[in-house]
Design an enzyme around this catalytic site. Structure first.
Site, PDB file in Angstrom:
ATOM      1  CG  MET A  35      -1.736  -1.231   1.435  1.00  0.00           C
ATOM      2  SD  MET A  35      -2.858  -1.011   2.823  1.00  0.00           S
ATOM      3  CE  MET A  35      -3.508  -2.683   2.992  1.00  0.00           C
ATOM      4  CG  HIS A  64      -3.796  -6.984  -3.104  1.00  0.00           C
ATOM      5  ND1 HIS A  64      -4.756  -6.924  -2.108  1.00  0.00           N
ATOM      6  CD2 HIS A  64      -4.254  -6.181  -4.104  1.00  0.00           C
ATOM      7  CE1 HIS A  64      -5.741  -6.130  -2.495  1.00  0.00           C
ATOM      8  NE2 HIS A  64      -5.456  -5.646  -3.692  1.00  0.00           N
TER       9      HIS A  64
HETATM   10  O1  LIG Z   1      -6.044  -6.307   0.797  1.00  0.00           O
HETATM   11  C1  LIG Z   1      -6.334  -6.274   1.977  1.00  0.00           C
HETATM   12  C2  LIG Z   1      -6.885  -5.020   2.584  1.00  0.00           C
HETATM   13  O2  LIG Z   1      -6.953  -4.042   1.620  1.00  0.00           O
HETATM   14  C3  LIG Z   1      -6.051  -7.475   2.870  1.00  0.00           C
HETATM   15  O3  LIG Z   1      -5.506  -8.511   2.087  1.00  0.00           O
HETATM   16  C4  LIG Z   1      -7.298  -7.958   3.592  1.00  0.00           C
HETATM   17  O4  LIG Z   1      -7.986  -6.944   4.213  1.00  0.00           O
HETATM   18  C5  LIG Z   1      -7.005  -9.098   4.545  1.00  0.00           C
HETATM   19  O5  LIG Z   1      -7.392  -8.843   5.850  1.00  0.00           O
HETATM   20  P1  LIG Z   1      -8.666  -9.497   6.575  1.00  0.00           P
HETATM   21  O6  LIG Z   1      -8.714 -10.956   6.199  1.00  0.00           O
HETATM   22  O7  LIG Z   1      -8.385  -9.259   8.015  1.00  0.00           O
HETATM   23  O8  LIG Z   1      -9.898  -8.761   6.062  1.00  0.00           O
HETATM   24 FE   LIG Z   2      -4.968  -7.940  -0.081  1.00  0.00          FE
END
Ligand SMILES: O=C(CO)[C@H](O)[C@H](O)COP(=O)(O)O
Ligand SMILES: [Fe+2]
Length: 222
Positions: A35, A64
């Site tokens: 991010m 990602h």
């Molecule tokens: O890309 C993401 C957030 O943008 C994460 O991969 C995702 O939120 C995983 O966390 P959780 O399973 O706790 O929701």
């Molecule tokens: Fe993610």
């Protein structure tokens, strides 16, 4: 269906990353959320950290990218050895050219869509990708609630992939747990990211197995 479970290291302890990577050795891929505090309002890490994660992880990386200008930055993650690199459709200037570049370097090419982005823009270019990521939360933070209203988008993508004879993987990310994974599997997902549900468990290997079993059972029923 042999479901893939990809724990998100966003929920790991960032200063004990080596140990927390070892704890997910029975999972399929380590999901690495990059991010940039621009595409999303949160900041994690960049290529230097991901290169160390790649060197340390017992399982392949599923990167990602929640970043602006993936056309410029995504190839670097493929070059450092990530098995899969997923960028956001909303951020890419030329998604097809970028997917081809990622594949030419040797990684799987993935494209992600935010909750507000329709999936049908991907139908005509499905063959260019190895993975489609349907976000089931607004990207940016772990620990949010799963959005069941994304299931029609997922189901339509599964139907389109089947119609075209495509073997593209359909991934969901956000709020996946023992309580929600069946819905996503039944709607056609085969690859599941789970952060808090895995790292929050006392027995991580058991949590991974439990998620896999639930997804498999739901896909057989669906
Ligand atoms: O890309 C993401 C957030 O943008 C994460 O991969 C995702 O939120 C995983 O966390 P959780 O399973 O706790 O929701
Ligand atoms: Fe993610």
């Amino acid at each position: 269906m042999n479901p893939r479970i990809n724990p998100s290291i966003l929920a790991a302890d960032f200063v004990n990353m080596q140990a927390d990577l070892a704890r997910i050795a029975t999972a399929d891929f380590a999901h690495v959320d990059v991010m940039d505090n621009h595409f999303v309002p949160n900041l994690t890490f960049g290529p230097q950290m991901v290169e160390r994660i790649q060197a340390t992880s017992p399982i392949p990386l599923d990167v990602h990218l929640m970043i602006t200008d993936p056309d410029r930055w995504a190839p670097g993650y493929a070059e450092l050895g990530a098995a899969s690199v997923t960028f956001h459709l909303e951020a890419a200037a030329d998604p097809v050219a970028l997917a081809r570049r990622l594949r030419s370097i040797g990684s799987r090419a993935g494209v992600a869509v935010k909750p507000g982005t329709a999936g049908d823009a991907l139908y005509e270019i499905l063959d260019e990708f190895d993975q489609i990521l349907v976000m089931t939360v607004e990207p940016g933070f772990g620990g949010q609630s799963f959005m069941p209203e994304m299931m029609p988008k997922l189901r339509a993508l599964r139907e389109e992939a089947t119609r075209r004879g495509s073997d593209v993987w359909l991934q969901v990310d956000g709020g996946i747990s023992e309580a929600t994974i069946a819905q996503a599997a039944e709607a056609g997902a085969d690859t599941f990211v789970a952060g808090s549900a895995v790292y929050g468990a006392d027995d991580i290997a058991a949590a991974v197995t439990g998620l896999r079993q639930r997804a498999r059972a739901a896909s057989l029923e669906g």
